[in-house]
Motif scaffolding. Structure first.
Motif, PDB file in Angstrom:
ATOM      1  N   PRO A 204     -19.160   9.953  14.440  1.00 53.14           N
ATOM      2  CA  PRO A 204     -19.233   9.657  13.007  1.00 53.14           C
ATOM      3  C   PRO A 204     -18.165   8.656  12.600  1.00 53.14           C
ATOM      4  O   PRO A 204     -17.037   8.696  13.089  1.00 53.14           O
ATOM      5  N   LEU A 205     -18.503   7.765  11.694  1.00 52.07           N
ATOM      6  CA  LEU A 205     -17.591   6.701  11.275  1.00 52.07           C
ATOM      7  C   LEU A 205     -16.680   7.247  10.174  1.00 52.07           C
ATOM      8  O   LEU A 205     -16.914   7.059   8.986  1.00 52.07           O
ATOM      9  N   ASP A 206     -15.619   7.953  10.599  1.00 50.96           N
ATOM     10  CA  ASP A 206     -14.745   8.652   9.662  1.00 50.96           C
ATOM     11  C   ASP A 206     -13.385   7.958   9.562  1.00 50.96           C
ATOM     12  O   ASP A 206     -13.069   7.297   8.598  1.00 50.96           O
ATOM     13  N   MET A 207     -12.509   8.168  10.544  1.00 47.65           N
ATOM     14  CA  MET A 207     -11.191   7.534  10.661  1.00 47.65           C
ATOM     15  C   MET A 207     -10.151   8.048   9.679  1.00 47.65           C
ATOM     16  O   MET A 207      -9.078   7.455   9.546  1.00 47.65           O
ATOM     17  N   ARG A 208     -10.404   9.161   9.012  1.00 46.90           N
ATOM     18  CA  ARG A 208      -9.380   9.709   8.126  1.00 46.90           C
ATOM     19  C   ARG A 208      -8.370  10.516   8.928  1.00 46.90           C
ATOM     20  O   ARG A 208      -8.735  11.375   9.722  1.00 46.90           O
ATOM     21  N   MET A 209      -7.087  10.257   8.712  1.00 45.01           N
ATOM     22  CA  MET A 209      -6.055  11.077   9.334  1.00 45.01           C
ATOM     23  C   MET A 209      -5.978  12.451   8.665  1.00 45.01           C
ATOM     24  O   MET A 209      -5.680  13.444   9.308  1.00 45.01           O
ATOM     25  N   ASP A 210      -6.242  12.484   7.372  1.00 43.47           N
ATOM     26  CA  ASP A 210      -6.337  13.738   6.636  1.00 43.47           C
ATOM     27  C   ASP A 210      -7.796  13.927   6.268  1.00 43.47           C
ATOM     28  O   ASP A 210      -8.302  13.308   5.331  1.00 43.47           O
ATOM     29  N   THR A 211      -8.499  14.788   7.016  1.00 44.81           N
ATOM     30  CA  THR A 211      -9.936  14.939   6.816  1.00 44.81           C
ATOM     31  C   THR A 211     -10.281  15.756   5.579  1.00 44.81           C
ATOM     32  O   THR A 211     -11.457  15.952   5.276  1.00 44.81           O
ATOM     33  N   SER A 212      -9.267  16.202   4.849  1.00 43.05           N
ATOM     34  CA  SER A 212      -9.526  17.012   3.656  1.00 43.05           C
ATOM     35  C   SER A 212      -9.727  16.164   2.404  1.00 43.05           C
ATOM     36  O   SER A 212     -10.088  16.697   1.350  1.00 43.05           O
ATOM     37  N   ARG A 213      -9.501  14.855   2.514  1.00 46.95           N
ATOM     38  CA  ARG A 213      -9.593  14.033   1.300  1.00 46.95           C
ATOM     39  C   ARG A 213      -9.745  12.562   1.660  1.00 46.95           C
ATOM     40  O   ARG A 213      -9.480  12.144   2.771  1.00 46.95           O
ATOM     41  N   GLY A 214     -10.191  11.784   0.660  1.00 43.65           N
ATOM     42  CA  GLY A 214     -10.225  10.333   0.790  1.00 43.65           C
ATOM     43  C   GLY A 214     -11.533   9.776   1.310  1.00 43.65           C
ATOM     44  O   GLY A 214     -12.392  10.494   1.825  1.00 43.65           O
ATOM     45  N   GLN A 215     -11.678   8.457   1.173  1.00 43.21           N
ATOM     46  CA  GLN A 215     -12.874   7.784   1.642  1.00 43.21           C
ATOM     47  C   GLN A 215     -12.858   7.659   3.160  1.00 43.21           C
ATOM     48  O   GLN A 215     -11.804   7.635   3.790  1.00 43.21           O
ATOM     49  N   THR A 216     -14.055   7.569   3.742  1.00 43.22           N
ATOM     50  CA  THR A 216     -14.196   7.398   5.188  1.00 43.22           C
ATOM     51  C   THR A 216     -14.428   5.924   5.511  1.00 43.22           C
ATOM     52  O   THR A 216     -14.672   5.094   4.619  1.00 43.22           O
ATOM     53  N   ALA A 217     -14.386   5.612   6.801  1.00 38.16           N
ATOM     54  CA  ALA A 217     -14.698   4.245   7.231  1.00 38.16           C
ATOM     55  C   ALA A 217     -16.144   3.901   6.895  1.00 38.16           C
ATOM     56  O   ALA A 217     -16.463   2.741   6.590  1.00 38.16           O
ATOM     57  N   ALA A 218     -17.039   4.899   6.939  1.00 39.45           N
ATOM     58  CA  ALA A 218     -18.432   4.664   6.553  1.00 39.45           C
ATOM     59  C   ALA A 218     -18.527   4.243   5.088  1.00 39.45           C
ATOM     60  O   ALA A 218     -19.318   3.359   4.733  1.00 39.45           O
ATOM     61  N   ASP A 219     -17.726   4.873   4.243  1.00 40.67           N
ATOM     62  CA  ASP A 219     -17.707   4.479   2.832  1.00 40.67           C
ATOM     63  C   ASP A 219     -17.312   3.015   2.683  1.00 40.67           C
ATOM     64  O   ASP A 219     -17.890   2.271   1.875  1.00 40.67           O
ATOM     65  N   VAL A 220     -16.341   2.597   3.465  1.00 40.27           N
ATOM     66  CA  VAL A 220     -15.852   1.217   3.369  1.00 40.27           C
ATOM     67  C   VAL A 220     -16.916   0.228   3.830  1.00 40.27           C
ATOM     68  O   VAL A 220     -17.247  -0.727   3.117  1.00 40.27           O
ATOM     69  N   VAL A 221     -17.473   0.431   5.018  1.00 37.73           N
ATOM     70  CA  VAL A 221     -18.411  -0.568   5.555  1.00 37.73           C
ATOM     71  C   VAL A 221     -19.721  -0.599   4.770  1.00 37.73           C
ATOM     72  O   VAL A 221     -20.385  -1.644   4.715  1.00 37.73           O
ATOM     73  N   ASN A 222     -20.071   0.503   4.133  1.00 35.80           N
ATOM     74  CA  ASN A 222     -21.342   0.536   3.413  1.00 35.80           C
ATOM     75  C   ASN A 222     -21.253   0.148   1.950  1.00 35.80           C
ATOM     76  O   ASN A 222     -22.270  -0.173   1.322  1.00 35.80           O
TER      77      ASN A 222
ATOM     78  N   ARG B  30     -10.071  -5.031  16.710  1.00 34.85           N
ATOM     79  CA  ARG B  30      -9.372  -5.421  15.486  1.00 34.85           C
ATOM     80  C   ARG B  30     -10.092  -4.932  14.227  1.00 34.85           C
ATOM     81  O   ARG B  30      -9.454  -4.592  13.235  1.00 34.85           O
ATOM     82  N   THR B  31     -11.404  -4.890  14.282  1.00 33.30           N
ATOM     83  CA  THR B  31     -12.156  -4.371  13.140  1.00 33.30           C
ATOM     84  C   THR B  31     -11.864  -2.889  12.933  1.00 33.30           C
ATOM     85  O   THR B  31     -11.673  -2.429  11.794  1.00 33.30           O
ATOM     86  N   PHE B  32     -11.817  -2.134  14.025  1.00 31.04           N
ATOM     87  CA  PHE B  32     -11.506  -0.707  13.914  1.00 31.04           C
ATOM     88  C   PHE B  32     -10.078  -0.510  13.398  1.00 31.04           C
ATOM     89  O   PHE B  32      -9.829   0.389  12.584  1.00 31.04           O
ATOM     90  N   GLN B  33      -9.138  -1.334  13.867  1.00 31.39           N
ATOM     91  CA  GLN B  33      -7.765  -1.249  13.359  1.00 31.39           C
ATOM     92  C   GLN B  33      -7.743  -1.490  11.857  1.00 31.39           C
ATOM     93  O   GLN B  33      -7.084  -0.755  11.102  1.00 31.39           O
ATOM     94  N   ALA B  34      -8.455  -2.512  11.414  1.00 36.78           N
ATOM     95  CA  ALA B  34      -8.473  -2.846   9.985  1.00 36.78           C
ATOM     96  C   ALA B  34      -9.051  -1.713   9.149  1.00 36.78           C
ATOM     97  O   ALA B  34      -8.498  -1.361   8.097  1.00 36.78           O
ATOM     98  N   LEU B  35     -10.131  -1.122   9.609  1.00 33.15           N
ATOM     99  CA  LEU B  35     -10.752  -0.026   8.864  1.00 33.15           C
ATOM    100  C   LEU B  35      -9.838   1.187   8.807  1.00 33.15           C
ATOM    101  O   LEU B  35      -9.711   1.845   7.775  1.00 33.15           O
ATOM    102  N   ARG B  36      -9.197   1.492   9.933  1.00 36.10           N
ATOM    103  CA  ARG B  36      -8.287   2.643   9.967  1.00 36.10           C
ATOM    104  C   ARG B  36      -7.132   2.456   8.997  1.00 36.10           C
ATOM    105  O   ARG B  36      -6.757   3.366   8.258  1.00 36.10           O
TER     106      ARG B  36
ATOM    107  N   ASN C  64      -6.703   4.857   5.544  1.00 36.00           N
ATOM    108  CA  ASN C  64      -5.508   5.697   5.427  1.00 36.00           C
ATOM    109  C   ASN C  64      -4.373   5.043   4.636  1.00 36.00           C
ATOM    110  O   ASN C  64      -3.291   5.632   4.531  1.00 36.00           O
ATOM    111  N   GLU C  65      -4.629   3.836   4.104  1.00 33.72           N
ATOM    112  CA  GLU C  65      -3.630   3.092   3.325  1.00 33.72           C
ATOM    113  C   GLU C  65      -2.305   3.012   4.091  1.00 33.72           C
ATOM    114  O   GLU C  65      -1.223   3.149   3.503  1.00 33.72           O
TER     115      GLU C  65
END
Length: 332
Positions: free
Chosen positions: A136-154, A218-224, A228-229
């Motif tokens: 799953p395209l998630d990438m959140r360090m804190d899975t309890s909150r915040g937007q996912t990588a899927a939210d960003v790319v879509n 590099r794309t994955f680095q950018a999304l991460r 996670n700001e």
């Protein structure tokens, strides 16, 4: 296999001895004058560095901070032997000053930052940090909150995707990749790492991939970083850590890409250089440096360490010591 053993087996701390040795003088000084010392592991992860500090210094009280609840659980198991000398806190590392105050501490004697994505996050496939397998395209360090990588790319505009892939990923094909993402999501939204990798591969030249590693790196680095700001948090976290230091306290920071290192360097340089205006005849007290550099530029792992722990290859270490209080009375 116990959770503690599991954490120890899967996590090899980077530059472990060097980090502990850099913190040691501050710890020993605090112990000699106060009988104890406080060290904050601001990026606890699975607790490898913290375990080494607690083992070596029986007078240390350790505060471990992590935004990843799974990491906190694993580290807690690993550090169970030292539970009477630890406080593990679910927080983001830019909240370090608030955490220290909430624990009733006036200041700390050491702070460690081991930045970037952790071994736990890379190894847990469902977290979506790795481009080497589908998840799953998630990438959140804190899975309890915040937007996912899927939210960003879509949902980000093409212009915003170009901005973050070029800025956070330092990717020269950012325009092509952003355009391809927008085109692909118009047919079907992207919800897996495999889908995103296929989109990136379709527009990054094969020759560039051979020279620069995996085409999606590099794309994955950018999304991460975006999800996670990370750089925004880091820009606030290092000054907050400096603010929390007792006199003689030290900060050790390990970065894994140039943007992290530049952020750390900027915060450290603000304290290690005189703030006197150019040509000013006398350096006033308020202009004097309040930090001392402990490393010459950045230190890197040895070839032996990289062979034993390939994830250490990109590590860059900087360290400073607090040498004075500013004339305005603030801690830094």
């Amino acid at each position: 296999m116990s959770e503690k053993r599991f954490a120890e087996d899967r996590h090899v701390p980077v530059l472990l001895d060097r980090c502990v040795n850099l913190l040691a003088p501050a710890i020993e000084s605090a112990v000699s004058t106060q009988g104890s010392a406080v060290v904050v592991d601001a990026t606890l992860g699975m607790g490898g560095h913290s375990q080494a500090i607690l083992e070596r210094f029986p007078q240390v009280h350790l505060v471990g901070i992590d935004r990843d609840e799974q990491a906190l659980d694993l580290a807690g198991e690993r550090l169970e032997t030292y539970r009477d000398r630890t406080d593990l806190v679910h927080a983001i590392y830019d909240e370090i000053a608030d955490v220290v105050r909430s624990l009733g501490l006036d200041g700390v004697d050491g702070v460690l930052f081991d930045l970037g994505v952790s071994s736990l996050q890379l190894d847990e496939r469902e977290r979506g940090f790795a481009y080497s397998y589908d998840a799953p395209l998630d990438m959140r360090m804190d899975t309890s909150r915040g937007q996912t990588a899927a939210d960003v790319v879509n949902h980000y505009t093409e212009a915003d995707l170009v901005r973050l892939i070029r800025g956070w990923g330092e990717e020269k094909f950012a325009g092509r990749i952003a355009s391809a993402i927008v085109s692909a999501r118009s047919t079907e939204q992207l919800h897996s790492t495999g889908q995103l990798v296929d989109v990136v591969r379709s527009v990054v030249p094969a020759g560039a991939a051979r020279k620069g590693g995996h085409p999606a790196k590099r794309t994955f680095q950018a999304l991460r970083i975006e999800v996670n700001e990370e750089l925004t948090v880091l820009a606030d976290a290092v000054p907050a850590a400096i603010e929390s230091l007792n006199m003689g306290g030290r900060i050790v920071a390990m970065s894994y890409h140039s943007l992290e290192d530049k952020t750390v360097k900027k915060a450290f340089s603000a304290g290690t250089q005189s703030s006197a205006p150019p040509g000013f005849p006398v350096e006033l007290e308020q202009h004097k440096a309040y930090l001392k550099t402990l490393t010459r530029g950045t230190e890197t792992p040895t070839e032996d360490e990289i062979q034993q722990n390939p994830r250490a290859a990109s590590a860059r270490l900087r360290a400073v010591e607090r040498i004075r209080q500013r004339a305005d009375g603030t801690r830094t």
